[in-house]
Design an enzyme around this catalytic site. Structure first.
Site, PDB file in Angstrom:
ATOM      1  N   SER A 152      14.431  70.893  54.033  1.00 52.20           N
ATOM      2  CA  SER A 152      15.237  72.383  54.686  1.00 52.20           C
ATOM      3  C   SER A 152      16.460  72.839  54.009  1.00 52.20           C
ATOM      4  CB  SER A 152      14.748  72.683  56.058  1.00 52.20           C
ATOM      5  OG  SER A 152      15.422  74.029  56.079  1.00 52.20           O
ATOM      6  N   VAL A 189      11.201  73.188  51.842  1.00 54.61           N
ATOM      7  CA  VAL A 189      10.485  72.902  50.153  1.00 54.61           C
ATOM      8  C   VAL A 189       9.094  72.303  51.223  1.00 54.61           C
ATOM      9  CG1 VAL A 189       9.970  70.775  48.342  1.00 54.61           C
ATOM     10  CG2 VAL A 189      12.217  71.837  48.972  1.00 54.61           C
ATOM     11  N   ASP A 237      23.522  68.172  39.097  1.00 57.30           N
ATOM     12  CA  ASP A 237      23.799  67.900  40.249  1.00 57.30           C
ATOM     13  C   ASP A 237      22.955  66.594  40.041  1.00 57.30           C
ATOM     14  OD1 ASP A 237      24.402  67.482  42.590  1.00 57.30           O
ATOM     15  OD2 ASP A 237      23.456  68.260  43.554  1.00 57.30           O
TER      16      ASP A 237
END
Length: 428
Positions: free
Chosen positions: A115, A121, A272
């Site tokens: 979360s 998810v 990322d």
């Protein structure tokens, strides 16, 4: 009440909520509760919710824009947030898919896998039996983002008018950059396109050793992104990786070559690549996940960045300084020799910071990893800024990924030289 009126009302309510939190912080300050300014700002951002948490993460990853003390403090502004009840997720799914929901999903796990500030998810299964994960945007996030960022932009413009000397820092420009980044993260259609484009890039280059999650377009909307579920471990789990493949070094080289190739052969690069977003799957392939944050290098800037990388490979600090001057923006004359000398001193410091092969625990802690990467990045940026340079955020994002890969090398392939090994596409 139509959507425009509803959004306007919600916008005013959100501004009222923001003013209330700021007033409460001010009252506490007057009453004597006075933590250091960076900590006070982080705590206030966390009280203000999703937009400001994302803003905190932006600050944490943007030493080109913000002072080191703030970048360091906002490392604690974690992306993991309290999960929403599944009843809320179910309502969003019902709104997004309507009567089609039962025709798309046969099951959705009630307990979330993760979360974050913008989305939650969950594992799920499609009616055709495929295991997937669904990324569900939290209710009202986009409207809150737009309201908050418009509020911040107006404040930045007023501050710039009242304090013209701040024009060099371009606060309103920073807010515009943040707005572009955050709003794009709320567009799950765009993230789905990023997945599709990166897969097309892998196919075009004949790369079958690297994969991205399949994007299920028929099961996705603006607020729900459905992707293939990967089973594997982070790139830093050396013990498990050895059970999946016999040569961890080759695995790392495969991942790095895919990313290096994307710099010139794809419209964007994954911005990322921390350990949680690079997985080694059970069959030994590398999985790149989470394409919410990507970087795009303008064609005019690529030559200077390429020269900077080449200078690193050749250990030519004068050329590194020259390239940094072309990448950055400056209002002053920069002495290349002085900058080169400072970069050389920083390079020696980075070399001393290299962990030994036994310090694997550091790599299993994502926060520690991010903190160290940002420390080095801040030092590099600080070195440039001490000579009057201001760098675009894309440059910081790019260098940050190189620093992540440098850390993976020291764990998985300590004898590998990123800038000299001919097995890496960067040096070919």
């Amino acid at each position: 009440m139509n959507d425009t009126v509803q959004n306007t009302v919600k916008g005013f309510l959100r501004i009222g909520q923001t003013v209330s939190v700021l007033a409460s912080t001010g009252i506490s300050w007057v009453a004597g509760d006075r933590p250091p300014p960076p900590r006070l700002l982080r705590q206030t951002f966390e009280r203000l919710g999703s937009t400001y948490i994302k803003l905190g993460q932006f600050i944490a990853s943007s030493p080109t824009f913000f002072p080191p003390s703030y970048v360091e403090e906002f490392q604690y502004c974690l992306d993991q947030t309290k999960p929403l009840p599944f009843t809320v997720i179910q309502r969003i799914l019902d709104e997004e898919f309507g009567d089609r929901l039962s025709e798309v999903f046969s099951h959705v796990d009630h307990v979330p896998l993760a979360s974050a500030s913008i989305a939650q998810v969950h594992a799920a299964k499609l009616v055709n039996g495929d295991d997937v994960v669904i990324k569900v945007q939290k209710p009202g996030v986009r409207n809150i983002l737009v309201t908050d960022l418009n509020f911040l932009y107006a404040g930045a413009r007023i501050l710039e008018l009242l304090a013209p000397k701040l024009s060099w820092t371009s606060l309103s420009g920073i807010v515009e950059e943040i707005q572009k980044t955050m709003v794009e993260e709320c567009d799950f259609y765009k993230e789905g396109q990023n997945l599709d484009e990166f897969r097309a890039f892998l196919n075009a280059t004949g790369n079958t050793d690297v994969v991205v999650p399949k994007h299920y377009e028929h099961a996705s909307t603006m607020k729900v992104l459905t992707m293939e579920r990967f089973y594997g471990v982070p790139l830093t789990d050396l013990e498990t990786i050895r059970t999946y493949c016999s040569d961890p070094e080759r695995t790392l080289i495969t991942a790095m070559n895919a990313w290096f190739s994307s710099l010139t052969q794809c419209d964007f690069f994954h911005a990322d690549v921390h350990a949680g977003n690079l997985m080694v799957l059970r069959d030994g392939r590398i999985g790149f996940i989470d394409f919410g944050i990507v970087g795009r290098i303008p064609k005019g800037a690529w030559k200077a960045i390429s020269d900077f990388i080449t200078a690193i490979m050749m250990m030519n600090f004068h050329d590194m300084a020259s390239a940094m001057i072309r990448i950055g923006v400056t209002h002053t004359e920069v002495d290349i020799a002085d900058l080169a000398a400072d970069i050389q001193r920083l390079y020696k410091k980075m070399d001393r910071m290299v962990p030994n092969a036994d310090s694997q625990q550091m790599y299993t802690d994502t926060l520690n990893e991010a903190e160290e990467i940002n420390t080095i990045l801040m030092d590099l940026v600080k070195t440039g800024e001490s000579h009057g340079l201001h760098f675009p955020r894309e440059f910081a994002l790019l260098i940050k990924q190189f620093l992540y890969f440098d850390r993976y090398i020291h764990l998985l392939a300590p004898d590998l030289d990123m800038f000299m090994d001919e097995r890496l596409s960067l040096v070919q």
